[in-house]
Each structure stands twice: as C-alpha cells, then as structure tokens.
Design an enzyme around this catalytic site. Structure first.
Site, short mmCIF file in Angstrom:
data_model
loop_
_atom_site.label_atom_id
_atom_site.label_comp_id
_atom_site.label_asym_id
_atom_site.label_seq_id
_atom_site.Cartn_x
_atom_site.Cartn_y
_atom_site.Cartn_z
N PHE A 1 61.16 17.58 41.96
CA PHE A 1 61.38 18.95 41.57
C PHE A 1 60.09 19.67 40.61
O PHE A 1 60.58 20.47 39.79
CB PHE A 1 62.82 19.31 41.24
N ARG A 2 59.21 18.93 40.59
CA ARG A 2 58.13 19.14 39.60
C ARG A 2 58.02 19.21 38.29
O ARG A 2 57.59 19.76 37.57
CB ARG A 2 57.54 20.57 40.21
N LEU A 3 59.22 18.24 38.03
CA LEU A 3 59.68 18.17 36.54
C LEU A 3 58.89 16.90 36.01
O LEU A 3 59.45 15.83 35.71
CB LEU A 3 61.10 18.02 36.33
N HIS A 4 57.48 16.94 36.21
CA HIS A 4 56.84 15.59 35.78
C HIS A 4 56.53 15.18 34.39
O HIS A 4 57.05 16.11 33.65
CB HIS A 4 55.26 15.89 36.30
#
Ligand SMILES: Cc1cc2nc3c(=O)[nH]c(=O)nc-3n(C[C@H](O)[C@H](O)[C@H](O)COP(=O)(O)O)c2cc1C
Length: 205
Positions: free
Chosen positions: A182-185
């Site tokens: 979820f692009r929560l890198h």
C-alpha cells in the site's frame, strides 16, 4: 524472489550504511538479470540544468562510491565544474532503491591505473578511441579510430588515457528504500556527522 533468501534481515535496524549497502548489492548480484552495479548518476550543468545517465559502480567503501569515465564527457565536465553528484540504484527484482548524494573526489592515479589495467584490452582501446559525448560523424569514424589505436598499441601495455579516470562520491546522505504494501514503504536515511559518524532517520514514504 523469495525474500527469506536475502541476507539483510530488518534493514531499518542497521546502525551504519556501508555494511547495509554491501548486503543489498550482494542480494542484487544474486537476483538481477544483469549489471547489479548499474546506477543512475545525476549531475548539473553550468546552467543548473540536471543531467542523468547510467554508470557502473566499480568500488565502494567508507571513503565513498567509485565509477570510471571520460573526464571530457558531459558528465566529466559537469562534475569537474561542481564537484558534486548524486546516484540512484534501483533493483527491480528486490523492489529496493538506494540514493547517494555528496561531494566528489577524483580517485588517485594509482587507483585509476590499477582499474584501467584490469579492463579487457578492447575496452582499453575503446577508451582511447572514444571522444565520449562529442559529435561522431559516422560509425565508420569510430571503427577507424579503434583500428588506429589497435595498431598503435599492438605491442606492450596500453597506458591509461590522461582524460580517463575515476570519480568517488563521498556521501553526505545515503538513503535506503524498500517497497512495502500500500505504498507504506520503509525509508531510512543516514546523514554523515561532523565527527565522521552517521545519524539515522526514518522518513515518511
Ligand atoms: C548499464 C550502463 C552502464 C554504463 N556504465 C558506464 C560507465 O561506467 N562509465 C561511462 O562513462 N559510461 C557508462 N555508460 C554510458 C553512459 O550511460 C553514457 O551514455 C555515457 O557515459 C555518456 O554520458 P554523458 O554524455 O552524460 O557524459 C553506461 C550505460 C549503461 C546503460
């Protein structure tokens, strides 16, 4: 790629950047289809206009990140004018990125000579034959230059051209990025400190 096969564990726990970079490069060597040391090199020209192209990383240690090139090329001229550059590695197979920014040094003659001597003969001839980044009237003109230098250096060692050497980016910052759902890198940046150490910071993705 099975992430459990990787060497680096939880990279966000790392206390310093170079050992972490070594493990990521090793992972990339095992997973990338080719050129795991390929890296985008960014410079700016005298108008401040950015420029970027790929090079191959040829060495790194606590002193910095080394690559080799023609100093009369566009990148060579841009670096010699500013003595600053940045690099960005992206290993698609690992979904990882490493960014390096800093000032630039020229490697020692001894270091450049040793690396030049290790290159295949054809690459050493090519370094003499290519006026990198300048206009070339035809492919034939390049092949003619290669033939001329091949004849000139038919016997004996091929010396390193005076305009061909290495640059070392001495990092101010090294940032490690790893893809998460979820692009929560995860992003961890190391900033060099006045005492020669590193302070670590986590950044929003
Ligand atoms: C994967 C890859 C690796 C490359 N490695 C180098 C390198 O190590 N040194 C170099 O001078 N050019 C290298 N090149 C070529 C450069 O990307 C570029 O075309 C050339 O150096 C001229 O750039 P400039 O006009 O900005 O100086 C590489 C290109 C690719 C695609």
């Amino acid at each position: 790629m099975d992430e459990s096969a990787l060497t680096s564990g939880d990279f966000t726990e790392s206390a310093e950047p170079f050992r972490l970079f070594a493990t990521w490069l090793e992972d990339a060597s095992n997973s990338e289809p080719n050129d795991p040391s390929a890296v985008a090199l960014a410079t700016v020209d005298t108008d401040g206009l950015p420029d970027v192209r790929m090079v191959l990383l040829k060495g790194f240690d606590e002193q910095g990140f080394v690559f080799y090139t023609n100093f009369q090329s566009a990148k060579g001229q841009e670096i010699l004018a500013t003595m600053k550059a940045a690099m960005c590695f992206h290993w698609k197979s690992l979904r990882r990125q490493v960014r390096v920014r800093g000032r630039v040094e020229v490697v020692s003659d001894a270091e450049a000579d040793a690396y030049f001597a290790s290159r295949p003969r054809g690459s050493r001839i090519g370094a003499w034959a290519s006026k990198q980044s300048r206009s070339l009237e035809s492919r034939f003109a390049l092949e003619k230059a290669v033939a001329e230098y091949t004849a000139r250096y038919a016997i004996g060692e091929i010396p390193r051209p005076p305009y061909w050497s290495g640059f070392r980016i001495v990092p101010q910052t090294i940032e490690f990025w790893h893809d998460r759902p979820f692009r929560l890198h995860d992003r961890i940046v190391f900033r060099s400190t006045a005492d020669g150490g590193w302070e670590k910071d986590r950044l929003y993705p």
